[in-house]
Design a protein around this motif. Structure first.
Motif, PDB file in Angstrom:
ATOM      1  N   LEU A 127      78.321 -20.200  27.170  1.00  0.00           N
ATOM      2  CA  LEU A 127      77.311 -19.147  27.099  1.00  0.00           C
ATOM      3  C   LEU A 127      78.016 -17.802  27.130  1.00  0.00           C
ATOM      4  O   LEU A 127      79.242 -17.742  27.254  1.00  0.00           O
ATOM      5  CB  LEU A 127      76.357 -19.274  28.286  1.00  0.00           C
ATOM      6  CG  LEU A 127      75.460 -20.502  28.232  1.00  0.00           C
ATOM      7  CD1 LEU A 127      74.867 -20.787  29.589  1.00  0.00           C
ATOM      8  CD2 LEU A 127      74.364 -20.323  27.199  1.00  0.00           C
ATOM      9  N   PHE A 128      77.239 -16.727  27.041  1.00  0.00           N
ATOM     10  CA  PHE A 128      77.788 -15.395  27.243  1.00  0.00           C
ATOM     11  C   PHE A 128      77.509 -15.056  28.699  1.00  0.00           C
ATOM     12  O   PHE A 128      76.414 -14.603  29.038  1.00  0.00           O
ATOM     13  CB  PHE A 128      77.136 -14.400  26.296  1.00  0.00           C
ATOM     14  CG  PHE A 128      77.193 -14.846  24.855  1.00  0.00           C
ATOM     15  CD1 PHE A 128      78.411 -15.143  24.253  1.00  0.00           C
ATOM     16  CD2 PHE A 128      76.043 -15.001  24.115  1.00  0.00           C
ATOM     17  CE1 PHE A 128      78.469 -15.570  22.945  1.00  0.00           C
ATOM     18  CE2 PHE A 128      76.095 -15.427  22.795  1.00  0.00           C
ATOM     19  CZ  PHE A 128      77.313 -15.714  22.210  1.00  0.00           C
ATOM     20  N   PRO A 129      78.475 -15.283  29.585  1.00  0.00           N
ATOM     21  CA  PRO A 129      78.179 -15.349  31.014  1.00  0.00           C
ATOM     22  C   PRO A 129      77.568 -14.092  31.615  1.00  0.00           C
ATOM     23  O   PRO A 129      76.709 -14.193  32.481  1.00  0.00           O
ATOM     24  CB  PRO A 129      79.541 -15.654  31.651  1.00  0.00           C
ATOM     25  CG  PRO A 129      80.553 -15.450  30.595  1.00  0.00           C
ATOM     26  CD  PRO A 129      79.873 -15.579  29.286  1.00  0.00           C
ATOM     27  N   GLU A 130      77.990 -12.913  31.175  1.00  0.00           N
ATOM     28  CA  GLU A 130      77.483 -11.700  31.812  1.00  0.00           C
ATOM     29  C   GLU A 130      76.141 -11.246  31.241  1.00  0.00           C
ATOM     30  O   GLU A 130      75.519 -10.333  31.757  1.00  0.00           O
ATOM     31  CB  GLU A 130      78.491 -10.553  31.684  1.00  0.00           C
ATOM     32  CG  GLU A 130      79.784 -10.761  32.437  1.00  0.00           C
ATOM     33  CD  GLU A 130      79.595 -10.722  33.944  1.00  0.00           C
ATOM     34  OE1 GLU A 130      78.643 -10.089  34.416  1.00  0.00           O
ATOM     35  OE2 GLU A 130      80.397 -11.353  34.644  1.00  0.00           O
ATOM     36  N   ALA A 186      71.620 -13.343  34.955  1.00  0.00           N
ATOM     37  CA  ALA A 186      72.849 -13.482  34.178  1.00  0.00           C
ATOM     38  C   ALA A 186      73.123 -14.968  33.977  1.00  0.00           C
ATOM     39  O   ALA A 186      72.933 -15.776  34.892  1.00  0.00           O
ATOM     40  CB  ALA A 186      74.008 -12.825  34.908  1.00  0.00           C
ATOM     41  N   ARG A 188      75.673 -16.712  33.916  1.00  0.00           N
ATOM     42  CA  ARG A 188      76.633 -17.389  34.794  1.00  0.00           C
ATOM     43  C   ARG A 188      76.033 -17.711  36.156  1.00  0.00           C
ATOM     44  O   ARG A 188      76.575 -18.501  36.908  1.00  0.00           O
ATOM     45  CB  ARG A 188      77.895 -16.551  34.952  1.00  0.00           C
ATOM     46  CG  ARG A 188      77.713 -15.290  35.754  1.00  0.00           C
ATOM     47  CD  ARG A 188      78.988 -14.473  35.719  1.00  0.00           C
ATOM     48  NE  ARG A 188      78.732 -13.167  36.264  1.00  0.00           N
ATOM     49  CZ  ARG A 188      78.966 -12.853  37.542  1.00  0.00           C
ATOM     50  NH1 ARG A 188      79.481 -13.738  38.352  1.00  0.00           N
ATOM     51  NH2 ARG A 188      78.697 -11.650  37.973  1.00  0.00           N
ATOM     52  N   ASN A 189      74.909 -17.067  36.498  1.00  0.00           N
ATOM     53  CA  ASN A 189      74.283 -17.361  37.779  1.00  0.00           C
ATOM     54  C   ASN A 189      73.300 -18.510  37.702  1.00  0.00           C
ATOM     55  O   ASN A 189      72.726 -18.902  38.714  1.00  0.00           O
ATOM     56  CB  ASN A 189      73.538 -16.116  38.291  1.00  0.00           C
ATOM     57  CG  ASN A 189      74.508 -15.023  38.690  1.00  0.00           C
ATOM     58  OD1 ASN A 189      75.710 -15.280  38.775  1.00  0.00           O
ATOM     59  ND2 ASN A 189      74.009 -13.840  38.905  1.00  0.00           N
TER      60      ASN A 189
END
Lengths: 294, 373
Positions: A127-130, A186, A188-189
């Motif tokens: 994914l695009f983590p931020e 986000a 990544r969370n």
């Protein structure tokens, strides 16, 4: 789904006379879908891929038919992901052809292939983590958009319309895969399972006809797996064709219409799940052959 | 967006976000509070800030003002730096491309104005400043495309090295080319136009404040444009490229094209700042475009918080302003400056105002929409 996307799915660049009947969504699960009967959406024609001395794919031919869920299985290193990478333009086949709706993929760039209608997820989540979950999906939706840099700079009408459409579609897809309450977090969370679902939503947002899922159930517990099976069926019922790489046999047997088995870069079997289950070559590939029988 | 229906899950999410907020520190809690304010209050707040910024050289606030150098010209330098940082932020902060030769575009902009504007240059066309600026922007954009075209296939460190070379090539070209005035430079560069009622020029060496106000205005316009880009397909593509270039490409982002755009837009803004610089100095030579400026530009972006507009502007102001503020320390000022940088990077490695994680921001906005509907 907004009509806009349905309209975009028409093959604009290929020849118009593909005389297919009105697309009834998904094949009847009762009827066996054979290569002869159904229309092939994607064809691999004798595809070979070599890296130096290593032959990763060895003359693989297979068809993915419109509206089916095709399982691609095989032991580790059999070439499943490589097969994916050839279909999505990451690798160019050394020889052989990949055709999508009858059109050769040739040397098209990866983003063009996505825009043609093949989308994928990744075995190890990418994914695009931020970025937020919503933004991740909107990046996918942007594949169908044409706002220019100038248009975005001046916030021209098309930009506004496409932003609104993209956002609506992204939210709709997040709801579809069941993580709409995470929209503003986000990526990544997100918990692991939701990240997998987000990847699926992002791929669907590009408006594909063929959705390739690379081990979407990796790391899932049984209840998550069965939820995922439901989701995959739901996706198919929306009119998508699904290619599924998966290790979990119960999942593959439960959800796919047809299965292709690879071993050492070669196709060793193809057929309905119940046939594959009893196919001696497949059993040998997975369990090994006793020495005396070989 | 009407997703909220205030269930227990929603409340739990809010609590989690609150927790996240505390960890992320003051910058984000201020941001959250700011976005929680009603819209008119926010507009008034912004307006007040803008007014204060414009009035700075007149107020000369006691602690902020620089005792050892002209406050107006320090402010102008800081504004110029901020503009450069905004441009470089597009390249580094948004698209994630490390550009170590950004001073090259700044130089192209400045030299364009000099060559087309000065009657003493090799062309000797002597165009007015306002005509030169679009030329400068176009030429630096072109320089960006020429540099980016072949090199943007490189990634990370390799790109950094190539751009580093580019910055030096531009400077050395200027040093060695007589058409560009060689080491002596070019004089007689026109100032921005405009006369006072009494017939004196608005923009002159005697009136640096006017340059500051011009630069500030340009900054506001550029920030407006960059923000529009940021909240669009273009900005999302840049972020996606920064986060995972391969995944972006496979999700349908034409990565090369958007990287080139990032380069071109960054270069255009760099060129614009260069033309402001040339218009203020009236004279340029290659010494104004040393490698160390590229490094300071990158430092401004990283120090402030790459990816965050307010952050990079803050970083730029800090970098341009601190050495002037501490001019009283004479030779120690650079040492103090370096020390300050190190301390900031130890305590805030992600920058003074870190890159947004829009989670809270968006959450607040969603509620606003729900309330408004």
């Amino acid at each position: 789904m907004p009509e806009h996307y349905a309209a975009d799915n028409e093959p604009a660049d290929s020849e118009p006379g593909t005389d297919e009947p009105t697309p009834d969504i998904g094949p009847d699960p009762g009827t066996p879908v054979g290569t002869d009967l159904a229309k092939a959406l994607l064809e691999l024609d004798d595809v070979t891929l070599r890296f130096g001395g290593v032959t990763a794919l060895d003359g693989v031919s297979l068809n993915i038919n419109e509206g089916e869920i095709l399982g691609l299985i095989g032991p580790n290193g059999a070439g499943k992901t490589t097969c994916f990478n050839v279909m999505t333009g990451v690798y160019q086949p050394t020889s052989g052809d990949v055709r999508f709706r009858g059109v050769r993929l040739g040397r098209r760039q990866r983003f063009q292939i996505t825009r043609l209608g093949i989308a994928r997820t990744f075995q190890n989540i990418r994914l695009f983590p931020e970025m937020t979950a919503l933004e991740n999906v909107m990046v996918g939706a942007d594949a169908r958009h044409n706002t220019s840099v100038v248009g975005a700079l001046l916030r021209l009408p098309r930009h506004r319309r496409e932003e609104r459409e993209g956002r609506d579609r992204a939210l709709e897809l997040l709801r579809f895969v069941g993580i709409e309450r995470r929209a503003d977090e986000a990526a990544r969370n997100l918990p692991y399972g939701d990240q997998r679902r987000l990847e699926i939503a992002r791929a669907m947002a590009t408006g594909p006809q063929l959705l390739c899922l690379d081990e979407p159930a990796a790391g899932f517990n049984p209840s998550e797996k069965s939820a995922l099976m439901d989701l995959i069926r739901k996706i198919r019922d929306q009119g998508y064709t699904v290619l599924l790489i998966e290790h979990d046999m119960r999942l593959v047997m439960g959800v796919t219409d047809r299965i292709v088995v690879l071993e050492f870069g070669r196709k060793i079997a193809e057929g309905l799940p119940e046939d594959i289950r009893t196919n001696p070559a497949v059993i040998a590939a997975y369990l090994g052959v006793p020495d005396d029988a070989a | 967006m009407t997703t909220s229906n205030g269930g227990p899950r929603q409340r739990m999410n809010q609590r989690l976000r609150g927790y996240d907020d505390r960890r992320a520190g003051w910058a984000r809690s201020i941001r959250t509070r700011w976005h929680a304010l009603p819209r008119p209050v926010r507009w008034l707040g912004l307006l007040a800030l803008v007014v204060v910024l414009y009035l700075l050289p007149i107020i000369q606030p006691p602690i902020l003002t620089t005792p050892d150098s002209d406050f107006g010209s320090v402010l102008f330098d800081a504004a110029l730096f901020a503009l450069v940082a905004i441009g470089l932020n597009v390249v580094i902060g948004m698209a994630g491309l490390l550009d170590l030769g950004y001073v090259g575009f700044y130089a192209v902009g400045a030299y364009s104005v000099a060559v087309f504007g000065s009657p003493n240059s090799s062309l000797g066309t002597g165009y007015p400043w306002l005509v030169c600026v679009p030329i400068a922007i176009a030429l630096s954009m072109l320089a960006g495309v020429i540099l980016g075209g072949p090199t943007l296939r490189l990634r990370g460190d390799y790109l950094a090295i190539v751009t580093l070379g580019f910055g030096e090539i531009v400077r050395l070209t200027a040093v060695n080319s007589n058409a560009l005035g060689a080491a002596a430079g070019i004089t007689g560069i026109p100032h921005p136009p405009g006369k006072r009622p009494d017939g004196t020029d608005i923009f002159s060496i005697l009136n640096i404040n006017a340059f500051y106000w011009l630069a500030l205005t340009v900054i506001f316009i550029v920030v407006f444009g960059v923000r529009n880009l940021e909240n669009s397909r273009v900005g999302r593509s840049w972020l996606a490229i920064r986060e995972d270039e391969d995944a972006a490409e496979l999700m349908g982002v034409p990565t090369f094209r958007f990287k080139l755009w990032a380069f071109a837009i960054g270069a255009a803004i760099g060129g614009l700042s260069g033309s402001l610089f040339a218009g203020r100095q009236g004279f340029i030579n290659p010494d104004s475009f040393l490698l160390q400026f590229s490094i300071l530009f990158v430092a401004a972006v990283v120090l402030g918080g790459a990816g965050n507009l307010l952050g990079v502007v803050t970083g730029a102001v800090v970098i341009a302003y601190l050495p002037e503020r501490f001019r009283g320390f004479a030779d120690y000022r650079i040492f103090v400056f370096g020390l300050a940088l190190i301390i900031v990077m130890i305590f805030r490695p992600q920058g003074i105002i870190p890159n947004r994680r829009r989670a809270t921001e968006l959450a607040v906005r969603t509620e606003e929409v729900a309330e408004g509907a």
